[in-house]
Enzyme design. Structure first.
Site, PDB file in Angstrom:
ATOM      1  N   TYR A   1       0.820  -1.212   0.000  1.00 25.45           N
ATOM      2  CA  TYR A   1       0.000   0.000   0.000  1.00 25.45           C
ATOM      3  C   TYR A   1       0.857   1.266   0.000  1.00 25.45           C
ATOM      4  O   TYR A   1       0.421   2.311  -0.478  1.00 25.45           O
ATOM      5  CB  TYR A   1      -0.904   0.038   1.241  1.00 25.45           C
ATOM      6  CG  TYR A   1      -2.257  -0.593   1.050  1.00 25.45           C
ATOM      7  CD1 TYR A   1      -2.379  -1.904   0.610  1.00 25.45           C
ATOM      8  CD2 TYR A   1      -3.415   0.122   1.324  1.00 25.45           C
ATOM      9  CE1 TYR A   1      -3.619  -2.482   0.467  1.00 25.45           C
ATOM     10  CE2 TYR A   1      -4.659  -0.449   1.185  1.00 25.45           C
ATOM     11  CZ  TYR A   1      -4.761  -1.752   0.752  1.00 25.45           C
ATOM     12  OH  TYR A   1      -5.999  -2.308   0.614  1.00 25.45           O
TER      13      TYR A   1
ATOM     14  N   LYS B   1       2.773 -15.401   2.715  1.00 26.81           N
ATOM     15  CA  LYS B   1       2.992 -16.124   1.461  1.00 26.81           C
ATOM     16  C   LYS B   1       4.500 -16.384   1.397  1.00 26.81           C
ATOM     17  O   LYS B   1       5.188 -15.993   0.442  1.00 26.81           O
ATOM     18  CB  LYS B   1       2.476 -15.273   0.280  1.00 26.81           C
ATOM     19  CG  LYS B   1       2.437 -15.992  -1.063  1.00 26.81           C
ATOM     20  CD  LYS B   1       1.373 -17.056  -1.186  1.00 26.81           C
ATOM     21  CE  LYS B   1       1.543 -17.811  -2.500  1.00 26.81           C
ATOM     22  NZ  LYS B   1       0.635 -18.974  -2.613  1.00 26.81           N
TER      23      LYS B   1
ATOM     24  N   ASP C   1      -3.384 -18.091   0.540  1.00 24.25           N
ATOM     25  CA  ASP C   1      -4.363 -18.763  -0.327  1.00 24.25           C
ATOM     26  C   ASP C   1      -5.121 -19.831   0.465  1.00 24.25           C
ATOM     27  O   ASP C   1      -6.335 -19.952   0.380  1.00 24.25           O
ATOM     28  CB  ASP C   1      -3.702 -19.337  -1.592  1.00 24.25           C
ATOM     29  CG  ASP C   1      -2.435 -20.134  -1.310  1.00 24.25           C
ATOM     30  OD1 ASP C   1      -1.931 -20.106  -0.167  1.00 24.25           O
ATOM     31  OD2 ASP C   1      -1.937 -20.807  -2.249  1.00 24.25           O
TER      32      ASP C   1
ATOM     33  N   ASP D   1      -6.626  -6.748   4.043  1.00 22.22           N
ATOM     34  CA  ASP D   1      -7.718  -6.076   3.337  1.00 22.22           C
ATOM     35  C   ASP D   1      -8.660  -7.113   2.739  1.00 22.22           C
ATOM     36  O   ASP D   1      -9.879  -7.058   2.896  1.00 22.22           O
ATOM     37  CB  ASP D   1      -7.135  -5.174   2.233  1.00 22.22           C
ATOM     38  CG  ASP D   1      -8.216  -4.492   1.419  1.00 22.22           C
ATOM     39  OD1 ASP D   1      -9.159  -3.961   2.025  1.00 22.22           O
ATOM     40  OD2 ASP D   1      -8.116  -4.495   0.172  1.00 22.22           O
TER      41      ASP D   1
ATOM     42  N   ASP E   1     -12.601  -8.670   4.308  1.00 27.79           N
ATOM     43  CA  ASP E   1     -13.864  -8.645   3.546  1.00 27.79           C
ATOM     44  C   ASP E   1     -14.458 -10.045   3.490  1.00 27.79           C
ATOM     45  O   ASP E   1     -15.666 -10.234   3.639  1.00 27.79           O
ATOM     46  CB  ASP E   1     -13.633  -8.161   2.101  1.00 27.79           C
ATOM     47  CG  ASP E   1     -13.925  -6.665   1.921  1.00 27.79           C
ATOM     48  OD1 ASP E   1     -13.668  -5.907   2.878  1.00 27.79           O
ATOM     49  OD2 ASP E   1     -14.388  -6.268   0.840  1.00 27.79           O
TER      50      ASP E   1
HETATM   51  C1  IPM Z   1     -10.544  -0.886   3.661  1.00 20.04           C
HETATM   52  C2  IPM Z   1     -10.728  -0.289   2.293  1.00 20.04           C
HETATM   53  C3  IPM Z   1      -9.557   0.632   1.983  1.00 20.04           C
HETATM   54  C4  IPM Z   1      -8.296  -0.218   1.991  1.00 20.04           C
HETATM   55  C5  IPM Z   1      -9.691   1.414   0.680  1.00 20.04           C
HETATM   56  C6  IPM Z   1     -10.977   2.211   0.620  1.00 20.04           C
HETATM   57  C7  IPM Z   1      -8.509   2.325   0.462  1.00 20.04           C
HETATM   58  O1  IPM Z   1     -10.888  -1.296   1.351  1.00 20.04           O
HETATM   59  O2  IPM Z   1     -10.478  -0.110   4.645  1.00 20.04           O
HETATM   60  O3  IPM Z   1     -10.466  -2.105   3.771  1.00 20.04           O
HETATM   61  O4  IPM Z   1      -7.947  -0.823   0.985  1.00 20.04           O
HETATM   62  O5  IPM Z   1      -7.652  -0.272   3.037  1.00 20.04           O
HETATM   63 MG    MG Z   2     -11.014  -3.255   2.174  1.00 21.51          MG
END
Ligand code: IPM
Ligand code: MG
Length: 351
Positions: free
Chosen positions: A135, A186, A218, A242, A246
């Site tokens: 990042y 990884k 993975d 990240d 999710d």
């Molecule tokens: C998160 C989001 C952010 C990230 C984006 C919006 C920059 O996806 O907070 O997980 O990738 O960290």
């Molecule tokens: Mg995110």
């Protein structure tokens, strides 16, 4: 207690309004001040992180953030895009430790796309490093090679101290839970994460009571949907965290339920839902404000050391769910569908 309130874009203002309502109802003597960030910052001051917003965030004890981003800003120069504002505030405030709990409320077991027996009782804490990795690594950019072809570059890098400090956060949290840390890397391919694994192994010697395991990312992605209850604390780098957070969110029924805390060395923190700005449903008053409201509970717990008040708020959310009150994302037959603001009101009433 001073809280900087940064609603941001998309559904950000709607969900933050519910969280603000809840903070006021709790009567904890918090002072709140609002400022724009993301696309709203760009509109107000030509910068996704306006100087005044950063100043307010630095002076405050905690930051409450909605979400940033909207398609309409996707064509702006990269530095002016809403996401840059979010990444910059994380970096400027040194918020290296991102805690993303994935906890299943029993009432929502049937809202998950996974079988109830796979997810019931789920309680995972994902500890994501937030200020390093691909990042932020240099060099980065898109350039044109001598042959005229374009090339995109990002750099995955971590130094030892960055790995050690996020490792410490994970081990300390595990000590207060089931004493299991799974470090996700990884290491079979990427040297950056080979170092990650070495540092985690060294650090584990200071925590003899904690069981440290390692998993390739993975496989971790697969195990999270196969048998998620094997995990207690997961610790990983910025990009893997990240993605995995999710994925983990859907185990709980909806990403609209997941709060997060981003902390610095002194537990000053920024609190935001794990989900994004959802521009497709913005302004319709149908978003789920619970992730933001539960982020307030994390704020009370981690920055303000008000564990009893945090419990009180989490229990209020539990009671609202037990009554069958649901926003559209967690609605199932036989429950009552409510709007974003009605959900906020229901939590206030339960308090
Ligand atoms: C998160 C989001 C952010 C990230 C984006 C919006 C920059 O996806 O907070 O997980 O990738 O960290
Ligand atoms: Mg995110």
């Amino acid at each position: 207690m001073k809280i900087a309130v940064l609603p941001g874009d998309g559904i950000g203002p709607e969900i933050v309004a519910q969280a603000v309502k809840v903070i006021k109802a709790m009567n904890i003597g918090a002072e709140m001040e609002e400022a724009p960030i993301g696309g709203a910052g760009y509109e107000a001051a030509g910068d996704p992180l306006p100087a005044a917003t950063l100043k307010l965030a630095k002076e405050a004890d905690a930051v409450l953030l909605g979400a940033v981003g909207d398609w309409k800003y996707d064509t702006l120069p990269r530095d002016m895009r809403p996401e840059r504002g979010l990444l910059r505030i994380r970096k400027e405030l040194n918020l290296f430790a991102n805690l993303r709990p994935a906890v299943l409320y029993p009432e929502l077991a049937s809202a998950s796309t996974l079988k109830p027996e796979v997810v019931s009782g789920l309680d995972i804490m994902i500890v994501r490093e937030l200020t390093g990795d691909i990042y932020f690594g240099q060099p980065r950019g898109i350039s044109t090679l001598e042959n005229g072809e374009r090339e995109g570059i990002n750099t995955m890098r971590y130094n030892e101290s960055e790995i050690r400090r996020i490792g410490r956060v994970a081990f300390d949290i595990a000590m207060k839970r089931n004493k299991k840390v799974c470090s996700v890397d990884k290491a079979n391919v990427l040297e950056t994460t080979e170092l990650w694994r070495q540092v985690m192994i060294e650090l584990a010697k200071e925590y003899p009571q904690v069981e440290l395991t390692h998993m390739y990312v993975d496989n971790a992605a697969m195990q999270l949907v196969r048998a998620p209850k094997q995990f207690d604390v997961m610790v990983t780098g910025n990009i893997f965290g990240d993605i995995l957070s999710d994925e983990a969110s859907m185990l709980t029924g909806s990403i609209g339920m997941l709060p997060s805390a981003s902390l610095d060395e002194n537990n000053k923190g920024m609190y935001e839902p794990s989900h994004g700005s959802a521009p497709d449903i913005a302004g319709k008053n149908i978003a789920n404000p619970l992730a933001t409201i539960l982020s307030v509970a994390m704020m009370l717990r981690y920055t303000f050391n008000m564990a009893a008040q945090a419990d009180r708020l989490e229990q209020a959310v539990g009671r609202v769910l037990a009554k069958g009150v649901r926003t559209a994302d967690i609605y199932t037959e036989g429950t009552t569908k409510v709007s974003c603001s009605e959900m906020g009101d229901a939590v206030v009433a339960a308090l």
